[in-house]
Structure formats: structure tokens, C-alpha cells
Write a protein that holds these residues in place. Sequence first.
Motif, mmCIF file in Angstrom:
data_model
loop_
_atom_site.group_PDB
_atom_site.id
_atom_site.type_symbol
_atom_site.label_atom_id
_atom_site.label_comp_id
_atom_site.label_asym_id
_atom_site.label_seq_id
_atom_site.Cartn_x
_atom_site.Cartn_y
_atom_site.Cartn_z
ATOM 1 N N ASP A 6 2.246 12.780 -3.795
ATOM 2 C CA ASP A 6 3.314 11.882 -4.259
ATOM 3 C C ASP A 6 4.283 11.491 -3.140
ATOM 4 O O ASP A 6 5.264 10.785 -3.393
ATOM 5 N N GLN A 46 10.836 11.583 -0.586
ATOM 6 C CA GLN A 46 9.723 10.801 -1.122
ATOM 7 C C GLN A 46 8.879 10.157 -0.027
ATOM 8 O O GLN A 46 7.707 9.831 -0.241
ATOM 9 N N VAL A 47 9.491 9.944 1.119
ATOM 10 C CA VAL A 47 8.822 9.275 2.234
ATOM 11 C C VAL A 47 9.057 10.087 3.499
ATOM 12 O O VAL A 47 10.186 10.492 3.779
ATOM 13 N N ASN A 98 0.804 -1.228 0.000
ATOM 14 C CA ASN A 98 0.000 0.000 0.000
ATOM 15 C C ASN A 98 0.833 1.273 0.000
ATOM 16 O O ASN A 98 0.313 2.355 0.267
ATOM 17 N N PHE A 99 2.113 1.149 -0.311
ATOM 18 C CA PHE A 99 2.953 2.336 -0.465
ATOM 19 C C PHE A 99 2.523 3.111 -1.716
ATOM 20 O O PHE A 99 2.162 2.531 -2.737
ATOM 21 N N PHE A 100 2.598 4.437 -1.617
ATOM 22 C CA PHE A 100 2.360 5.353 -2.725
ATOM 23 C C PHE A 100 0.984 5.142 -3.376
ATOM 24 O O PHE A 100 0.856 5.096 -4.595
ATOM 25 N N LYS A 101 -0.019 5.006 -2.530
ATOM 26 C CA LYS A 101 -1.403 4.937 -3.006
ATOM 27 C C LYS A 101 -2.193 6.153 -2.536
ATOM 28 O O LYS A 101 -3.403 6.110 -2.397
ATOM 29 N N LYS A 102 -1.453 7.245 -2.272
ATOM 30 C CA LYS A 102 -2.047 8.526 -1.902
ATOM 31 C C LYS A 102 -2.837 8.444 -0.591
ATOM 32 O O LYS A 102 -3.841 9.146 -0.400
ATOM 33 N N GLN A 116 4.856 9.526 0.407
ATOM 34 C CA GLN A 116 4.262 8.508 1.275
ATOM 35 C C GLN A 116 4.431 8.911 2.735
ATOM 36 O O GLN A 116 5.546 9.075 3.220
#
Length: 374
Positions: free
Chosen positions: A101, A75-76, A13-17, A103
Motif C-alpha cells: 500500500d 504513504q509514499v 500509475n501511482f498505487f498500483k503495487k 508507493q
Amino acid sequence: MIRRIVSGAIQENFFKKKAILLLGPRQVGKTTLLRQLAETGSSGVLYLNCDEPDVREDLQNTTSTALRVLLGDKQVVFIDEAQRVPGIGLTLKLLVDQFPDVQVIATGSSALELAGGVQESLAGRKFEYHLYPLSTAEMVAHTSRRDEQRLLEQRLIYGLYPEIVNHPAESARRLLELVDGTLYKDALALQDVRKPAVLQKLLVALALQVGSEISYYELGQTVGTDPVTVERYITLLEQSYVLFQVGALSRNLRNELKKSKKVYFYDNGIRNALIKNFNPLALRNDSGALWENFMISERIKFNHYAGLRPNYYFWRTHAQQEIDWIEEANGQLLAIEFKWNAKAKARIPNTFLQAYPDATPVGITPENYLQFLI
């Protein structure tokens, strides 16, 4: 490194907004797990430890402009112990909405402030997971069925906190330090606990009554406070993932107990540290209670990680007929008796079977327990 069952679901479920929330008690490996996941395939990770005052200040009552400066090109963003930030729910909402964008990952060791402050703000914007002490299924995958069967007495006495599993020779000392250093920390911080000594006495009293029906009034008499305070403190301990309550099943029979509760601990080692008893089973008179607490806490882990959400009960009548554990799912009842003595026959009372003819009776002993947990 012992692989946690929940890690695969989180990574998918990473980077699923949406934000990812990981809740659970202190010292069960939340930070270790999420730092590993956050750093997998990503060079831009911002780690924010909310135990630090300046980090809390940066995240409290902030704006999207200030957050953009804080994030830079990461990014995270990993927010550890997020429950320590007042109003963290709104900050997480800003991060999810304004930086789709990026996470966002947040951990919390107390359900009240993190979940309570987040539920409305992050409605439809989060994936939520719970992490417990290591489970039997995780340990079997890491070692083997045979090894875990050989270590069963060790697990019953010292539990499955990662630090304890990784340092078996120092289990007693580390458990006592864990209880003294962190066990009360979240409960004391959640609300205005004006009597921390009473809270500690209550924990010991509950540890001595594990698996037995409890009375708020009698507990209050024991620890020197009123039943309302006892109930509030037990709720705080539940929200801090120290222990949990189970109610009685009562539907078909007039003489079924209706409002009784039992208390269990999420970890046997914590329970034994509270009463400062690490004696081997041969020298104890509570082996049955340890077995019941261990099996129930492990079963809860198994069901949670499998995505199952049954209702949990015990059953007892005024005539002292009882069943240790009942699970209800999809209208079906599973009636379970836990017997530490493998030669003892598990008996489900005929009264129960007549009242609930569709229930499935199960007996769990050290000889067959693994099939119940993996």
C-alpha cells in the motif's frame, strides 16, 4: 512551472503495487517532478536523499522490519539518487513486496547501477520512465510555437536544461558550471575510471566530431589511450545520459558501411560548453552539426514520450553517399535529411531509394521542424 510530458503517465500509475523508477541525467528536473507528484493528494511522504551517507546506510542490506520502522505511517517513499545505494534492487523489492500500500518512487541518474541492480530484483514490479532535458514539445506547450521558433538559435547554442531555460541571461556561466560540477560525476562513479583526465579529453574530442563517424582507434590516438578504453568510456557516458551512439544501416548494398558509428549529445548546450564555444551561429562553422544534433536529440525525446521505440541509424556508402537519420518502425523506414539552410534542397540518394524502395524520404529545415517534434 514547465509541465513535463511524462508526468501524466507517471501519476496514472501511482498505487498500483509497483515501484516507479525515473532515470535520466542530473539536473533535468527528476527530483522536482517526482516531489510534486508524490505530494499531490498525499500528506504522508518520506523523502530519502541517497547523497547522504546515513540514508545510504539505512537502505543498504536492510530488512523488512527495519524498513517498517523507517517508513512509519508514510504513504509514499521517495528515494532520490537511488543508484548510490549498493544493492538497491533488493531493497526496492522488499518495499514493493512487503508494503503493497506504499508507493515507492526512485530516481537515478546513471543507468548502469540502478537499472543493472534493479532489473532482476524488480522484474514485473516496476514502471520505468526516462526524463531528458526539456523538449521542444514541452516548451511549445509552455510558451507557443512562435516563441520557440524565435528562440531556435538560443536552443541550438545553449540547449534545453531547465536551469538554462529559466536563466537565459546566465546560460553560458551555468552551463560551464554544470559541465565542471556534475557531468563527469556519474561516469566517474559508475566504474573504476582510472584516467579522469582522459575521459574529459575524450568528451571534448567527441564534441568536436558530433555527427561525424568516429573511430575508437583514432580517438585513442587523440586522447592518449587505447581503443578498448575509449569504447568503455563512451559506454559509461552513454549510461550517464551524456551522449549516445548510432550505428549504420547496412542490409542491401555491398558498399554500405557496416560497423561505423556516430555520436550525438543529448543536449546542445552541454556539447558547446565542452568546447567552450557559445558564439552566435553567424560566427560559427558548425551550424549544420548543431542543427543535426539538436533535431536528432529532440526527435529521440519526442519518440520516447510518445511511447514509440523505433530503431535509429544513419546511412552511408564508401562512395560518400549518405543520409543523416533513419528511423525503422514496423518494417518501415523513414529517411531524413536535416538542412539548416532552408533554401538547400534535401536530397535522398537514388542508390538508397533503389535499395530501399519502400522508404519514406523527409527533409527537415527550420521552416518545418516543429511538425517533426510536436
